[in-house]
Design an enzyme around this catalytic site. Structure first.
Site, PDB file in Angstrom:
ATOM      1  CB  CYS A   1      -5.128  -1.342  -1.669  1.00 33.91           C
ATOM      2  SG  CYS A   1      -6.571  -0.450  -0.635  1.00 33.91           S
TER       3      CYS A   1
ATOM      4  CG  ASN B   1      -0.389  -0.338   2.540  1.00 38.11           C
ATOM      5  OD1 ASN B   1       0.757  -0.906   2.670  1.00 38.11           O
ATOM      6  ND2 ASN B   1      -1.127   0.331   3.570  1.00 38.11           N
ATOM      7  CB  ILE B   2       1.559   3.519  -2.264  1.00 41.36           C
ATOM      8  CG1 ILE B   2       2.560   2.571  -2.707  1.00 41.36           C
ATOM      9  CG2 ILE B   2       2.363   5.010  -2.329  1.00 41.36           C
ATOM     10  CD1 ILE B   2       2.833   2.556  -4.160  1.00 41.36           C
ATOM     11  CD  GLU B   3      -1.350   4.745   4.589  1.00 42.57           C
ATOM     12  OE1 GLU B   3      -0.865   5.642   5.296  1.00 42.57           O
ATOM     13  OE2 GLU B   3      -1.927   3.980   5.078  1.00 42.57           O
TER      14      GLU B   3
ATOM     15  CB  CYS C   1      -9.015  -4.239  -3.563  1.00 45.53           C
ATOM     16  SG  CYS C   1      -7.793  -3.022  -3.308  1.00 45.53           S
TER      17      CYS C   1
ATOM     18  CD  GLU D   1      -5.520  -5.771  -1.256  1.00 48.07           C
ATOM     19  OE1 GLU D   1      -4.706  -4.953  -1.019  1.00 48.07           O
ATOM     20  OE2 GLU D   1      -6.156  -6.267  -0.348  1.00 48.07           O
TER      21      GLU D   1
ATOM     22  CB  CYS E   1     -10.959  -2.277   0.779  1.00 51.36           C
ATOM     23  SG  CYS E   1     -10.266  -1.655  -0.794  1.00 51.36           S
TER      24      CYS E   1
HETATM   25  N1  THU Z   1      -5.284  -1.444   2.413  1.00 52.40           N
HETATM   26  C1  THU Z   1      -4.467  -2.182   1.700  1.00 52.40           C
HETATM   27  O1  THU Z   1      -3.554  -1.974   1.041  1.00 52.40           O
HETATM   28  N2  THU Z   1      -5.350  -3.361   1.444  1.00 52.40           N
HETATM   29  C2  THU Z   1      -6.663  -3.756   1.930  1.00 52.40           C
HETATM   30  O2  THU Z   1      -7.052  -4.585   1.230  1.00 52.40           O
HETATM   31  C3  THU Z   1      -7.032  -2.978   2.628  1.00 52.40           C
HETATM   32  C4  THU Z   1      -6.592  -1.771   3.247  1.00 52.40           C
HETATM   33  C5  THU Z   1      -4.614  -0.117   2.886  1.00 52.40           C
HETATM   34  C6  THU Z   1      -5.258   1.199   2.602  1.00 52.40           C
HETATM   35  C7  THU Z   1      -4.375   1.993   3.675  1.00 52.40           C
HETATM   36  O3  THU Z   1      -3.124   2.539   3.063  1.00 52.40           O
HETATM   37  C8  THU Z   1      -4.195   0.955   4.864  1.00 52.40           C
HETATM   38  O4  THU Z   1      -4.554  -0.146   4.472  1.00 52.40           O
HETATM   39  C9  THU Z   1      -5.240   1.452   6.047  1.00 52.40           C
HETATM   40  O5  THU Z   1      -6.845   1.412   5.570  1.00 52.40           O
END
Ligand code: THU
Length: 126
Positions: free
Chosen positions: A53, A42-44, A89, A55, A86
């Protein structure tokens, strides 16, 4: 392919997660039908909605390299529990097939679902 290998790759990718805002790391490893593995984390973003996310990072890497058929995806997180993809995704992955195996690991064991189980009555155009 053994799911353990895929989980290991997902954990390696999780180390690269950029989680400045949630501190919640996620890693994914996507196995193609051709036998290749593409990983993602994941890259915020300061604009939270621009976060992507793990995935979808794995899928976009694979698709941009010409892959379209997928066998399995492993997802791990720093949460210590099985981290289910999520809703965004699930829909994103559904575009490329609902039969993919989704392998979730919590440090103690794995659960495996098909994407069809995780997104029943999915909207697709195929
Ligand atoms: N996140 C994912 O990378 N994949 C998921 O299926 C659920 C959520 C990440 C998004 C965000 O960076 C962090 O988790 C918290 O929500």
């Amino acid at each position: 392919m053994n799911h353990d290998i895929l989980v290991k790759k997902a954990k390696e990718a999780m180390a690269n997660a950029y989680v400045k805002y949630s501190n919640f790391k996620v890693g994914a490893a996507l196995l193609t039908k051709s036998g290749n593995i593409y990983t993602g984390c994941n890259i915020e973003n300061a604009s939270y909605g621009a976060t992507i996310c793990a995935e979808r990072v794995a899928y976009t890497k694979a698709i941009s390299e010409g892959e379209k058929e997928f066998e399995a995806i492993a997802v791990v997180s720093s949460g210590g529990f099985q981290t289910y993809p999520c809703g965004i995704c699930r829909q994103f992955m559904a575009e490329f097939g609902l039969d993919i195996q989704v392998v979730l690991e919590d440090g103690e064991g794995t659960r495996v679902h098909t994407l069809k189980e995780l997104l029943p009555e999915a909207f697709t155009t195929y």
